[in-house]
Design a protein around this motif. Structure first.
Motif, mmCIF file in Angstrom:
data_model
loop_
_atom_site.group_PDB
_atom_site.id
_atom_site.type_symbol
_atom_site.label_atom_id
_atom_site.label_comp_id
_atom_site.label_asym_id
_atom_site.label_seq_id
_atom_site.Cartn_x
_atom_site.Cartn_y
_atom_site.Cartn_z
ATOM 1 N N GLY A 186 -5.246 -0.844 5.979
ATOM 2 C CA GLY A 186 -6.153 -0.206 5.046
ATOM 3 C C GLY A 186 -7.542 -0.816 5.085
ATOM 4 O O GLY A 186 -7.743 -1.906 5.628
ATOM 5 N N THR B 77 -13.433 9.568 1.909
ATOM 6 C CA THR B 77 -12.790 10.038 0.686
ATOM 7 C C THR B 77 -13.297 11.428 0.382
ATOM 8 O O THR B 77 -14.432 11.789 0.682
ATOM 9 C CB THR B 77 -13.102 9.120 -0.516
ATOM 10 O OG1 THR B 77 -14.505 9.117 -0.738
ATOM 11 C CG2 THR B 77 -12.607 7.715 -0.292
ATOM 12 N N VAL C 220 -13.749 1.771 -3.128
ATOM 13 C CA VAL C 220 -12.628 2.616 -2.732
ATOM 14 C C VAL C 220 -11.758 1.863 -1.732
ATOM 15 O O VAL C 220 -12.242 1.007 -0.994
ATOM 16 C CB VAL C 220 -13.127 3.956 -2.142
ATOM 17 C CG1 VAL C 220 -13.838 3.762 -0.827
ATOM 18 C CG2 VAL C 220 -12.019 4.971 -1.982
ATOM 19 N N PHE C 221 -10.476 2.158 -1.773
ATOM 20 C CA PHE C 221 -9.555 1.640 -0.777
ATOM 21 C C PHE C 221 -8.972 2.823 -0.035
ATOM 22 O O PHE C 221 -8.539 3.803 -0.650
ATOM 23 C CB PHE C 221 -8.425 0.829 -1.419
ATOM 24 C CG PHE C 221 -7.415 0.367 -0.410
ATOM 25 C CD1 PHE C 221 -7.732 -0.670 0.454
ATOM 26 C CD2 PHE C 221 -6.190 0.990 -0.297
ATOM 27 C CE1 PHE C 221 -6.818 -1.084 1.418
ATOM 28 C CE2 PHE C 221 -5.272 0.579 0.657
ATOM 29 C CZ PHE C 221 -5.594 -0.459 1.518
ATOM 30 N N ARG C 222 -8.981 2.743 1.296
ATOM 31 C CA ARG C 222 -8.448 3.817 2.140
ATOM 32 C C ARG C 222 -7.225 3.295 2.874
ATOM 33 O O ARG C 222 -7.323 2.384 3.691
ATOM 34 C CB ARG C 222 -9.517 4.272 3.138
ATOM 35 C CG ARG C 222 -9.046 5.334 4.101
ATOM 36 C CD ARG C 222 -8.864 6.665 3.363
ATOM 37 N NE ARG C 222 -8.605 7.721 4.309
ATOM 38 C CZ ARG C 222 -7.404 8.286 4.481
ATOM 39 N NH1 ARG C 222 -6.385 7.911 3.766
ATOM 40 N NH2 ARG C 222 -7.237 9.234 5.362
ATOM 41 N N TRP C 223 -6.055 3.833 2.518
ATOM 42 C CA TRP C 223 -4.800 3.460 3.154
ATOM 43 C C TRP C 223 -4.625 4.311 4.405
ATOM 44 O O TRP C 223 -4.827 5.524 4.373
ATOM 45 C CB TRP C 223 -3.651 3.679 2.192
ATOM 46 C CG TRP C 223 -2.294 3.395 2.741
ATOM 47 C CD1 TRP C 223 -1.905 2.293 3.438
ATOM 48 C CD2 TRP C 223 -1.141 4.217 2.611
ATOM 49 N NE1 TRP C 223 -0.584 2.375 3.751
ATOM 50 C CE2 TRP C 223 -0.087 3.552 3.257
ATOM 51 C CE3 TRP C 223 -0.882 5.440 2.022
ATOM 52 C CZ2 TRP C 223 1.204 4.073 3.326
ATOM 53 C CZ3 TRP C 223 0.390 5.948 2.084
ATOM 54 C CH2 TRP C 223 1.407 5.269 2.725
ATOM 55 N N GLN D 233 -1.136 4.384 -1.199
ATOM 56 C CA GLN D 233 -2.079 5.443 -1.546
ATOM 57 C C GLN D 233 -3.524 4.984 -1.385
ATOM 58 O O GLN D 233 -3.808 3.798 -1.343
ATOM 59 C CB GLN D 233 -1.853 5.892 -2.983
ATOM 60 C CG GLN D 233 -2.159 4.822 -4.021
ATOM 61 C CD GLN D 233 -1.917 5.297 -5.428
ATOM 62 O OE1 GLN D 233 -2.198 6.443 -5.751
ATOM 63 N NE2 GLN D 233 -1.402 4.419 -6.272
ATOM 64 N N ASP D 234 -4.409 5.969 -1.281
ATOM 65 C CA ASP D 234 -5.846 5.728 -1.341
ATOM 66 C C ASP D 234 -6.226 5.651 -2.813
ATOM 67 O O ASP D 234 -5.472 6.091 -3.670
ATOM 68 C CB ASP D 234 -6.635 6.900 -0.755
ATOM 69 C CG ASP D 234 -6.324 7.188 0.696
ATOM 70 O OD1 ASP D 234 -5.833 6.289 1.390
ATOM 71 O OD2 ASP D 234 -6.576 8.314 1.135
ATOM 72 N N PHE E 219 0.829 -1.203 0.000
ATOM 73 C CA PHE E 219 0.000 0.000 0.000
ATOM 74 C C PHE E 219 0.866 1.256 0.000
ATOM 75 O O PHE E 219 1.873 1.320 0.692
ATOM 76 C CB PHE E 219 -0.877 0.063 1.252
ATOM 77 C CG PHE E 219 -1.762 -1.124 1.464
ATOM 78 C CD1 PHE E 219 -2.302 -1.834 0.424
ATOM 79 C CD2 PHE E 219 -2.083 -1.515 2.747
ATOM 80 C CE1 PHE E 219 -3.135 -2.907 0.634
ATOM 81 C CE2 PHE E 219 -2.913 -2.586 2.981
ATOM 82 C CZ PHE E 219 -3.436 -3.291 1.924
#
Length: 156
Positions: free
Chosen positions: A109, A148, A123-126, A5-6, A3
């Protein structure tokens, strides 16, 4: 690569905007979206076609088998999907705080996905680093601007 980034999953949003898939992204019904935690052992591909929880690379890397965590994550509840007050031309996607109780695991994440759309990833949130809990609460309390934030256009 792990990982760093978002990101929004491009294929999901292109299909959402083209109405190839449909979902109320602002639905406040708990469980329309779920959040699964991941450790830094996978590499997100935000250009992946039909990204989904449970398919590569999202088929490994969860803190599965650890106290306090259930495979698939927790139900998320949307608070809002709207323009951000005081932030010119920006939208935010806000969720209620989610807590894993009696937790003993680490994660780096959060993958937000929709079970009703074949687990499609949105969406992926790191988190920026790994965070852990040891027989306590693992809590994600999203920023008031949302999990986000996206700039829709430059200010005129």
């Amino acid at each position: 690569m792990a990982f760093d980034q978002d990101g929004f999953f491009n294929d999901t949003f292109v299909k959402l905007f083209r109405q190839t898939i449909t979902i109320d992204i602002g639905s406040t019904t708990p469980g329309v979206f779920k959040g699964a935690l991941f450790q830094a052992s996978i590499t997100p591909n935000f250009s992946q076609t039909n990204p989904a929880y449970g398919s590569a690379p999202w088929n490994s890397g969860e803190p599965t088998g650890q106290p306090g965590y259930t495979t698939g994550g927790e139900n998320l509840t949307v608070i809002s999907f709207a323009e951000l007050a005081g932030a010119a031309n920006m939208i935010g996607w806000r969720f209620q705080t989610v807590t894993w109780s009696s937790a003993t695991f680490a994660a780096e994440g959060l993958l937000v996905y929709a079970p009703s759309l074949s687990n499609r990833a949105f969406v992926f949130r790191w988190f920026g680093q790994s965070y852990d809990a040891s027989n306590g609460d693992y809590e994600i309390n999203p920023h008031t601007d949302g999990i986000t934030r996206y700039k829709m256009r430059n200010a005129a």
